[in-house]
Design an enzyme around this catalytic site. Structure first.
Site, PDB file in Angstrom:
ATOM      1  N   ASP A 165       0.827  -1.204   0.000  1.00 62.80           N
ATOM      2  CA  ASP A 165       0.000   0.000   0.000  1.00 62.80           C
ATOM      3  C   ASP A 165       0.861   1.254   0.000  1.00 62.80           C
ATOM      4  O   ASP A 165       2.005   1.252   0.453  1.00 62.80           O
ATOM      5  CB  ASP A 165      -0.962   0.003   1.186  1.00 62.80           C
ATOM      6  CG  ASP A 165      -0.259  -0.044   2.535  1.00 62.80           C
ATOM      7  OD1 ASP A 165       0.706  -0.803   2.669  1.00 62.80           O
ATOM      8  OD2 ASP A 165      -0.677   0.689   3.460  1.00 62.80           O
ATOM      9  N   GLU A 195      -0.004  -0.915   5.931  1.00 66.62           N
ATOM     10  CA  GLU A 195       1.081  -0.360   6.738  1.00 66.62           C
ATOM     11  C   GLU A 195       0.957   1.149   6.827  1.00 66.62           C
ATOM     12  O   GLU A 195       1.219   1.731   7.884  1.00 66.62           O
ATOM     13  CB  GLU A 195       2.438  -0.739   6.135  1.00 66.62           C
ATOM     14  CG  GLU A 195       3.623  -0.529   7.083  1.00 66.62           C
ATOM     15  CD  GLU A 195       4.208   0.876   7.035  1.00 66.62           C
ATOM     16  OE1 GLU A 195       5.016   1.205   7.923  1.00 66.62           O
ATOM     17  OE2 GLU A 195       3.866   1.657   6.113  1.00 66.62           O
TER      18      GLU A 195
END
Length: 395
Positions: A88, A153
């Site tokens: 991400d 994250e």
């Protein structure tokens, strides 16, 4: 190796994987890993409106005593080396300010631009290609190689690595070494490896007063005036002196809000957001206790809510730091510096299961910025450093 890493990196950047979206990155990586003998296990987690993609992939090598039926954990007397990271990326911000589409990988001069180029799709691509190259040359390597990857994250980090670690712990999975692909280099590739991170403890303080007219202060109680001496003392307090690995713990106020917006009203409440970035010389409990004692000494009426984002972790000098340090020096000629500066990372979760965790990746100068980039001449050396580290630990 350079062409292969660059090609995979461009494919990853082209996937708009803004937290918690993975946008097919794990499928792409998983297919590459499966082709060289990795067993893939998805550990997706979270509610439907914030579904997080997680991948645990393992290749068992020589010296691994895996159960023949495939059930339960393998017990590996030889080392288990994990590559960890996230697919991400943070939001792009104003697209008009980008020099090119953030999800169209674009070469300009000696740089490759795109969201995630530095944080951390270059590391992911380099890790995959390094492992492909290593396994191709050493199919009977000792120990195990694993990947622990998530799409959560950059967001709240509630359904990503932390969930995977708990599942691995519950079934007795063993991890010996972990390299997290965070962008750690400052001036040159390889100049910095993170062998730990500070903890992060946040507080939201509500100081209660009595609202009133500014012309009649005796009928009110101004929480801003009452809190000011306490906040000043918090700002100058020495919380600890740090140690050989960590700088001293810091306290920072990030937001203050009070008042109705009118110029003739004494506010009835003051709200203060603050954060500690703390070393291993302090604990969440000790910091909380000291703050409460200070506020009470100043006679404040208050409420205080705490959020612990992560505890500090530290990997002392050992086999992993030596292996990656030797790989960096062989590739770049640089003697790397071990550091614990910066923000939090998923290393804080992995360190609860794995005794040796370090972070290493490309330059961090452009992370989270408009026109994020990676220097083209860092891509192949980073791949070779990861491969050399594999050789140092698993041959």
């Amino acid at each position: 190796m350079e062409d292969s890493t660059l090609a995979l990196l461009e494919q990853l950047i082209a996937r708009p994987s803004v937290t918690p979206q993975d946008a097919g990155c794990l499928d792409l990586i998983g297919a590459r890993l499966a082709a060289v003998g990795f067993a893939l296990e998805r550990m997706d987690s979270g509610p439907d409106d914030f579904r997080v993609s997680n991948l645990w992939a393992v290749r068992r090598g020589r010296g691994t005593d895996a159960r023949a039926d495939g059930a339960g954990p393998a017990h590996a007397p030889a080392p288990v080396l994990v590559f960890a990271g996230h697919t991400d990326v943070v939001p792009t911000g104003d697209l008009a300010k980008w020099s090119s589409d953030p999800f169209v990988p674009t070469v300009r001069g000696d740089r490759l631009y795109g969201r995630g180029a530095a944080d951390m799709k270059t590391s992911l691509a380099a890790m995959v290609v390094a492992v492909e190259d290593f396994v191709g040359a050493h199919p009977d390597h000792r120990g195990s190689i694993a990947f622990l990857l998530t799409s959560d994250e950059e967001g709240p980090a509630r359904d990503g690595t932390v969930v995977c670690v708990e599942r691995l712990r519950a079934r007795g999975e063993r991890l010996d070494y972990c390299i997290v692909g965070e962008p750690t280099s400052v001036e040159r590739l390889g100049d910095t490896v993170k062998n730990g991170r500070r903890g992060s403890l946040s507080g939201r303080l509500r100081v209660i007063g009595v609202q009133g007219h500014v012309a009649y202060p005796h009928l009110a109680r101004n929480p801003v005036h009452q809190a000011a001496p306490a906040l000043a003392e918090l700002a100058v307090t020495s919380w600890d002196a740090g140690n050989a690995y960590f700088p001293p713990t810091t306290f920072q106020i990030s937001n203050i809000a009070a008042g109705t917006g009118a110029g003739n009203v004494i506010p009835g409440e003051l709200v203060v957001d603050f954060n500690f970035r703390f070393s291993t010389e302090s604990t969440p409990e000790s910091l909380r206790q000291r703050v409460h004692a200070l506020l009470e000494r100043h006679g404040l009426e208050y409420a205080l809510d705490w959020t612990l984002s992560g505890e500090p972790f530290l990997t002392p000098v050992g086999e992993l730091s030596a292996a990656i340090g030797a790989a960096i020096e062989a590739e770049t000629g640089i003697t790397t510096e071990l550091s614990t500066t910066g923000g939090t990372s998923d290393g804080r979760f992995i360190a609860k299961l794995c005794p040796q965790v370090v972070e290493f990746g490309p330059l961090n100068a452009s992370i989270h910025k408009i026109d994020e980039y990676v220097p083209l001449d860092q891509i192949a050396p980073l791949t070779r450093i990861y491969r050399r580290t594999l050789e140092n630990l698993l041959l």
